[in-house]
Design an enzyme around this catalytic site. Structure first.
Site, PDB file in Angstrom:
ATOM      1  N   ASN A 133      -3.315   2.753 -41.603  1.00 47.88           N
ATOM      2  CA  ASN A 133      -2.262   3.644 -42.068  1.00 47.88           C
ATOM      3  C   ASN A 133      -2.088   3.979 -40.846  1.00 47.88           C
ATOM      4  O   ASN A 133      -2.628   4.982 -39.987  1.00 47.88           O
ATOM      5  CB  ASN A 133      -2.770   4.795 -43.095  1.00 47.88           C
ATOM      6  CG  ASN A 133      -3.225   4.002 -44.269  1.00 47.88           C
ATOM      7  OD1 ASN A 133      -3.141   2.862 -44.584  1.00 47.88           O
ATOM      8  ND2 ASN A 133      -3.818   5.276 -45.016  1.00 47.88           N
TER       9      ASN A 133
ATOM     10  N   ASP B 161       0.391  -4.048 -43.107  1.00 50.21           N
ATOM     11  CA  ASP B 161      -0.076  -2.669 -43.112  1.00 50.21           C
ATOM     12  C   ASP B 161      -0.058  -2.108 -44.564  1.00 50.21           C
ATOM     13  O   ASP B 161       0.565  -2.758 -45.372  1.00 50.21           O
ATOM     14  CB  ASP B 161       0.815  -1.978 -42.246  1.00 50.21           C
ATOM     15  CG  ASP B 161       2.197  -2.032 -42.641  1.00 50.21           C
ATOM     16  OD1 ASP B 161       2.667  -2.903 -42.701  1.00 50.21           O
ATOM     17  OD2 ASP B 161       2.619  -0.644 -43.082  1.00 50.21           O
ATOM     18  N   THR B 162      -0.912  -0.928 -44.986  1.00 52.37           N
ATOM     19  CA  THR B 162      -0.654  -0.417 -46.079  1.00 52.37           C
ATOM     20  C   THR B 162       0.681   0.506 -46.025  1.00 52.37           C
ATOM     21  O   THR B 162       1.574   0.352 -46.989  1.00 52.37           O
ATOM     22  CB  THR B 162      -2.083   0.508 -46.255  1.00 52.37           C
ATOM     23  OG1 THR B 162      -2.238   1.143 -45.228  1.00 52.37           O
ATOM     24  CG2 THR B 162      -3.246  -0.401 -46.586  1.00 52.37           C
ATOM     25  N   ILE B 163       0.655   1.396 -45.183  1.00 53.63           N
ATOM     26  CA  ILE B 163       1.793   2.097 -44.956  1.00 53.63           C
ATOM     27  C   ILE B 163       1.777   2.656 -43.548  1.00 53.63           C
ATOM     28  O   ILE B 163       0.983   2.951 -42.970  1.00 53.63           O
ATOM     29  CB  ILE B 163       2.006   3.494 -45.743  1.00 53.63           C
ATOM     30  CG1 ILE B 163       3.381   4.681 -45.648  1.00 53.63           C
ATOM     31  CG2 ILE B 163       0.819   4.441 -45.848  1.00 53.63           C
ATOM     32  CD1 ILE B 163       3.788   5.637 -46.246  1.00 53.63           C
TER      33      ILE B 163
END
Length: 263
Positions: A18, A240-242
């Site tokens: 993140n 990526d996740t965020i």
């Protein structure tokens, strides 16, 4: 390198963690024009809205760093895409651990935690690493003990019924897919042991790349193509996740100038 006016400002550095960046021009009150700006990967609108509420003119009056913490914290709480925050994707032992990284774009300070257990506020822990230690990254139990000592809640179970079910289904599928390579057994659950280890790994790596110059790498049009056969395309489930970037106003160094962005 691309050149743009402030009105066209877009810039994200993406990590598998993140990844949150705040460029703090000194406060949002003088933003004006197109500033402040909040940008996020993937359509996590609630996270963007949480960051915007902090940094917008007439809003909470927080800094860009405060905004990215608020935005990424919202994503952790909402478990964006089923992967971010507590109750998200488990590791191969069935446990959910958390990673987060934050950077202050004005000071270039960085703080990060990885494989953090028993503490649900990963981005807050990363900010604490940045602001209260000389370290860049704390990992595992050290990250956990640091976060709790700094006042974050814990220890707490980070697993959820959904994460346990996801792990159980993965085990039933012979632990496939996974990130192991050059190990046996190849198509089943571990424990694993290495195979095909070259006698001199360094020399073998040089031989594999013999004749390839740095310039040839830079001229290669396929540098951004995934090299892992598991990933035929980049999407929200294998990237990526965020990642979030916030600029509260034009930094003084850029006033009256175009902004140069490396994308």
């Amino acid at each position: 390198m691309a050149r743009s006016n402030p009105g066209l400002l877009l810039g994200l550095l993406l990590l598998r963690l993140n990844w949150c960046l705040g460029v703090d021009g000194g406060g949002a009150e003088e933003g004006g024009g197109v500033f402040p700006v909040v940008v996020s990967t993937w359509p996590f609108r609630e996270a963007v809205r949480a960051a915007w509420d902090v940094v917008k003119t007439g809003g909470a009056g927080g800094s860009a760093v405060d905004a990215v913490v608020a935005g990424c914290s919202a994503c952790e709480e909402l478990r964006c895409d089923g992967t971010v925050g507590p109750g998200g994707s488990p590791d191969e032992d069935g446990e959910t651990t958390l990673d987060a990284l934050i950077m202050n774009g004005k000071t270039m300070e960085i703080g990060a935690v990885a494989a953090m257990r028993y503490v649900k506020d990963a981005i807050m822990a990363a900010k604490l690493v940045m602001e209260h230690t000389g370290h860049t990254l704390l990992v595992g139990e050290k990250a956990t003990s640091f976060a709790i000592s700094m006042g974050l809640a814990g220890p707490t179970n980070l697993s959820s019924p959904e994460s346990i079910e996801k792990w159980s289904n993965w085990r039933q599928n012979n632990c496939q897919p996974n990130f192991w390579k050059n190990v046996a057994p190849a198509g089943n659950c571990g424990p694993y042991h290495p195979i095909n280890i070259p006698k001199d790994p360094v020399k073998s790596a040089v031989w594999e790349n013999q004749g390839i110059t740095c310039q040839e790498w830079l001229e290669n049009d396929n540098l951004l193509e995934p090299t892992n056969s598991h990933f035929n395309s980049v999407n929200r489930h294998n990237h990526d996740t965020i990642s979030m970037a916030v600029i509260d106003k034009v930094p003084s160094a850029f006033k009256g100038k175009s902004l140069f962005l490396l994308i």
